[in-house]
Design an enzyme around this catalytic site. Structure first.
Site, short mmCIF file in Angstrom:
data_model
loop_
_atom_site.label_atom_id
_atom_site.label_comp_id
_atom_site.label_asym_id
_atom_site.label_seq_id
_atom_site.Cartn_x
_atom_site.Cartn_y
_atom_site.Cartn_z
N HIS A 1 -33.60 -10.86 12.87
CA HIS A 1 -34.70 -11.14 11.95
C HIS A 1 -36.03 -11.42 12.63
CE1 HIS A 1 -36.36 -12.36 8.12
NE2 HIS A 1 -36.65 -13.57 8.56
N ARG B 1 -36.61 -21.06 14.92
CA ARG B 1 -37.78 -21.06 14.04
C ARG B 1 -37.42 -21.57 12.66
NH1 ARG B 1 -40.25 -17.42 10.16
NH2 ARG B 1 -38.35 -16.18 10.26
N ARG C 1 -30.90 -21.89 10.57
CA ARG C 1 -30.34 -20.54 10.45
C ARG C 1 -29.27 -20.21 11.48
NH1 ARG C 1 -35.82 -17.17 9.04
NH2 ARG C 1 -36.02 -18.19 7.04
N HIS D 1 -31.04 -13.84 10.79
CA HIS D 1 -31.10 -14.42 9.44
C HIS D 1 -29.68 -14.36 8.86
CE1 HIS D 1 -32.25 -15.25 5.33
NE2 HIS D 1 -33.50 -15.44 5.71
N GLU E 1 -36.77 -24.72 2.04
CA GLU E 1 -35.95 -23.80 2.84
C GLU E 1 -35.25 -24.62 3.90
OE1 GLU E 1 -38.25 -20.56 4.44
OE2 GLU E 1 -38.33 -19.51 2.53
P1 FAD Z 1 -46.10 -7.30 11.56
O1 FAD Z 1 -46.35 -7.80 10.20
O2 FAD Z 1 -44.73 -6.83 11.84
O3 FAD Z 1 -47.12 -6.12 11.85
C1 FAD Z 1 -47.05 -5.38 13.04
C2 FAD Z 1 -48.17 -4.35 13.06
O4 FAD Z 1 -48.26 -3.80 14.37
C3 FAD Z 1 -47.97 -3.19 12.10
O5 FAD Z 1 -49.21 -2.91 11.51
C4 FAD Z 1 -47.61 -2.02 13.03
O6 FAD Z 1 -48.02 -0.76 12.57
C5 FAD Z 1 -48.40 -2.39 14.27
N1 FAD Z 1 -47.88 -1.78 15.49
C6 FAD Z 1 -46.71 -2.02 16.13
N2 FAD Z 1 -46.61 -1.26 17.23
C7 FAD Z 1 -47.74 -0.51 17.28
C8 FAD Z 1 -48.22 0.49 18.17
N3 FAD Z 1 -47.53 0.91 19.23
N4 FAD Z 1 -49.41 1.06 17.91
C9 FAD Z 1 -50.14 0.69 16.82
N5 FAD Z 1 -49.73 -0.26 15.96
C10 FAD Z 1 -48.55 -0.84 16.18
N6 FAD Z 1 -41.92 -15.21 7.80
C11 FAD Z 1 -42.35 -16.24 7.06
O7 FAD Z 1 -43.10 -17.09 7.56
N7 FAD Z 1 -42.00 -16.33 5.74
C12 FAD Z 1 -41.19 -15.44 5.14
O8 FAD Z 1 -40.89 -15.54 3.96
C13 FAD Z 1 -40.68 -14.37 5.92
N8 FAD Z 1 -39.85 -13.45 5.37
C14 FAD Z 1 -39.48 -12.37 6.11
C15 FAD Z 1 -38.71 -11.38 5.52
C16 FAD Z 1 -38.38 -10.23 6.24
C17 FAD Z 1 -37.53 -9.17 5.59
C18 FAD Z 1 -38.82 -10.09 7.58
C19 FAD Z 1 -38.47 -8.87 8.36
C20 FAD Z 1 -39.57 -11.09 8.18
C21 FAD Z 1 -39.90 -12.23 7.46
N9 FAD Z 1 -40.67 -13.23 8.03
C22 FAD Z 1 -41.11 -14.28 7.26
C23 FAD Z 1 -41.23 -13.07 9.36
C24 FAD Z 1 -42.68 -12.59 9.24
O9 FAD Z 1 -42.79 -11.70 8.16
C25 FAD Z 1 -43.15 -11.91 10.50
O10 FAD Z 1 -42.84 -12.68 11.62
C26 FAD Z 1 -44.66 -11.70 10.45
O11 FAD Z 1 -45.01 -11.08 9.26
C27 FAD Z 1 -45.10 -10.87 11.64
O12 FAD Z 1 -46.45 -10.57 11.46
P2 FAD Z 1 -47.22 -9.77 12.59
O13 FAD Z 1 -48.61 -9.63 12.11
O14 FAD Z 1 -47.01 -10.41 13.89
O15 FAD Z 1 -46.48 -8.36 12.67
C1 SIN Z 2 -36.61 -15.79 3.89
O1 SIN Z 2 -37.20 -15.60 2.84
O2 SIN Z 2 -35.46 -16.20 3.96
C2 SIN Z 2 -37.32 -15.49 5.17
C3 SIN Z 2 -38.17 -16.61 5.53
C4 SIN Z 2 -38.56 -16.51 6.96
O3 SIN Z 2 -38.03 -15.72 7.71
O4 SIN Z 2 -39.43 -17.28 7.35
#
Ligand code: FAD
Ligand code: SIN
Length: 546
Positions: free
Chosen positions: A354, A389, A293, A247, A130
């Site tokens: 993103h 990032r 990015r 993104h 990537e």
């Molecule tokens: P999240 O996975 O967003 O989870 C948040 C949690 O908090 C959820 O369960 C929600 O219900 C809970 N929550 C929020 N507010 C409240 C509240 N008030 N009360 C109770 N619960 C609450 N990163 C990579 O490293 N590789 C990738 O390939 C990649 N692809 C991506 C593709 C997309 C489309 C997106 C959007 C992001 C991508 N990212 C990727 C980024 C990565 O997915 C996220 O940064 C990461 O998953 C965040 O994880 P998290 O556990 O912090 O939060």
């Molecule tokens: C992607 O698949 O392009 C997202 C990867 C990331 O946000 O880390």
């Protein structure tokens, strides 16, 4: 700027009208960070895992590209560290980068042991490239559904773990803090049972990012910045909020909700073209389509402006159809729903909000500035990403810091001799008159404004406009007590957007994802700093050594 800091809680406190429950460790959030934290925390006590929707509703479940880890024999965590530092443009925390990249292989092996079905080639975990990574080091699953596989694996394990109680459909309104003790639990609102208090000996905040403050975003509907807003209200220090990553390639078709076209598509040879069919990235950056990015997003915005067309395109037609379909089955199916055959047609794209780089300031063990409060994942800021990032470093960060935050929370709870409850706290939701406010309308206006003026290109003029409108909306939205999720989320989005605007205004330079057209150069002499913000101290500049 006004941050509504006089309000500590979104609803009023009154007498003992609500159920109270107890946990050793409260984990808020069911993405990669919260799930991973819960698993380690449960090794030593009772864990309550809370999510506002179903466990699967998260940015984690939407992740496509993969998880970064130096697994190839030609690769090393030192190289992974160097690439991460290069992308971060001078303000990463090198010790954090070293520790997280070093732990990456262990966390991947652990997931594989727990049943994650990573894609393989010749029996070994397959790796792709990537942007910004000098080696192929992105571990992926089911082609382009890595996040779903990671989430499903962790959810399965959490459900099987004795000692983890799950409450989904439960919105956390606020953290409860006491002057001497720090965080003592949280105020929740359960969809069917109404308000309740949970007293916890340690609390882990893993509520994810705030992409929904922007009209164009890849983020899941849950990403409304609740964790960041509630940590701010609870007195925690936040940092690096001005660094919000866009993104480059979200599908730009009416009705497709800005679904992501993974960077891995470009890693596998996908080419960006403008409306005239010209490949343009080589003229902007030596790494062409695999440039960082921020560079790719800005190039696309420039091409869109210059061609007067609404979007640019990802061209995959030259990649063997069989390979495309095997690597990107989800993207193939997604585009097919909009009558686009990725093996024969270009895919229309535009950049979209993103990833929230900034967040609650934490160390390697997720400890925040508030005693007994830990944070991890996208809601937290460890200093791994600096000003930009690298793709696939955030699932990794969630796994590593989630594990350490869970461990530190478990140890904190174990060292706590006294039993809750803190019956001095009592709560009642008051009846509030909010009927005059069309919450959806204010939310849409906020998102449109932030996209226009707090997005990829920023100016003082535009930021002033955002600040002015946020203060105005805040005057009639923040004073109200809402009784449902949409209202509380709007209040949190306003809070986060106003904090982000203030620091974006202050940083009069361009660095990484923060691009000021009125200050287009990086200025190390003045701005090789972090901007920390808290209710108590306002914004403070913290110099980066070295
Ligand atoms: P999240 O996975 O967003 O989870 C948040 C949690 O908090 C959820 O369960 C929600 O219900 C809970 N929550 C929020 N507010 C409240 C509240 N008030 N009360 C109770 N619960 C609450 N990163 C990579 O490293 N590789 C990738 O390939 C990649 N692809 C991506 C593709 C997309 C489309 C997106 C959007 C992001 C991508 N990212 C990727 C980024 C990565 O997915 C996220 O940064 C990461 O998953 C965040 O994880 P998290 O556990 O912090 O939060
Ligand atoms: C992607 O698949 O392009 C997202 C990867 C990331 O946000 O880390």
């Amino acid at each position: 700027m006004e941050h509504y800091s006089d309000r500590r809680y979104l609803v009023s406190f009154d007498s003992a009208m609500v159920p109270q429950i107890f946990a050793d460790v409260l984990v808020i959030g069911s993405g990669v960070a919260g799930l991973r934290a819960a698993l380690t925390a449960a090794e030593g006590g009772e864990v309550l895992l809370v999510a506002k929707g179903q466990l699967e509703e998260s940015n984690t479940s939407k992740a496509q590209g993969g998880v970064a880890a130096a697994l190839d024999k030609e690769d090393s965590s030192a190289l992974h560290m160097q690439d991460t530092l290069d992308a971060g443009q001078g303000i990463c925390d090198p010790e954090i980068v070293r520790a997280i990249t070093a732990e990456a292989p262990e966390r991947i092996e652990e997931l594989a042991r727990w049943g994650a079905n990573f894609d393989r080639e010749d029996g070994r975990i397959a790796l792709t490239r990537e942007g910004g990574h000098s080696m192929a080091r992105i571990v992926h699953a089911l082609g382009d559904a890595t996040g779903k596989e990671v989430a499903d694996t962790l959810i399965r394990r959490v459900r099987e773990t004795e000692g983890i109680k799950i409450m989904d459909g439960t919105f956390v309104l606020d953290l409860l803090t006491m002057p001497e003790e720090g965080c003592v639990g949280a105020l929740l609102h359960d969809r069917s049972r109404g308000p309740m208090i949970v007293w916890a000996k340690a609390t882990v905040l893993a509520c994810g990012g705030a992409g929904r403050i922007f009209r164009e975003t890849t983020n899941a509907p849950i990403a409304t910045g609740d964790g960041i807003a509630m940590a701010y209200r609870a007195g925690a220090t936040l940092t690096d909020l001005e660094f919000y990553q866009f993104h480059p390639t979200a599908l730009y078709v009416a009705g497709a909700s800005r679904a992501l076209i993974s960077e891995a598509v470009r890693g596998e040879g996908g080419i960006l073209r403008n409306a005239r069919g010209e490949r343009f990235m080589p003229k902007y950056h030596e790494l062409a389509e695999l440039a960082p990015r921020d560079a790719v997003s800005r190039a696309i915005v420039t091409e869109i402006r210059e061609t007067g067309h609404t979007c640019a395109y990802v061209d995959m037609r030259h990649i063997a159809a069989e390979r495309l379909v095997r690597r990107f089955p989800g993207i193939r199916d997604l585009c097919a729903q909009f009558d686009i055959d990725i093996t024969r047609e270009q895919v229309p794209i535009r950049p979209a909000a993103h990833y929230m780089i900034g967040g609650v300031q934490v160390g390697f063990d997720g400890r925040t500035s508030v005693p007994r409060l830990f944070a991890c994942g996208e809601a937290a800021c460890t200093g791994l990403h600096g000003a930009n990032r690298l793709g696939s470093n955030s699932l990794l960060e969630g796994l590593v810091i989630g594990h350490h935050a869970g461990d530190a929370a478990r140890r904190t709870a174990e060292s706590e001799s006294r039993e809750a409850p803190h019956t001095r706290f009592k709560v009642r939701l008051t009846a509030a008159r909010t009927d005059a406010i069309d919450v959806a309308d204010v939310t849409d206006s906020l998102r449109a404004l932030c996209w226009r003026s707090l997005g990829i290109e920023r100016t003082r003029f535009g930021l002033d406009e955002v600040a002015h409108m946020l203060v105005f909306w805040g005057r009639y939205v923040m004073a109200k007590e809402f009784r449902d999720r949409a209202g509380w989320e709007l209040q949190n989005m306003l809070q986060v957007a106003s904090l982000l605007t203030e620091v974006a205004m202050m940083r009069e330079e361009s660095r990484g994802v923060h691009f000021r057209t009125d200050f287009p150069k990086t200025n190390d002499a003045l701005w090789k700093t972090h901007l920390d913000v808290s209710r108590e101290l306002g914004v403070q500049q913290r110099r980066v050594e070295g």
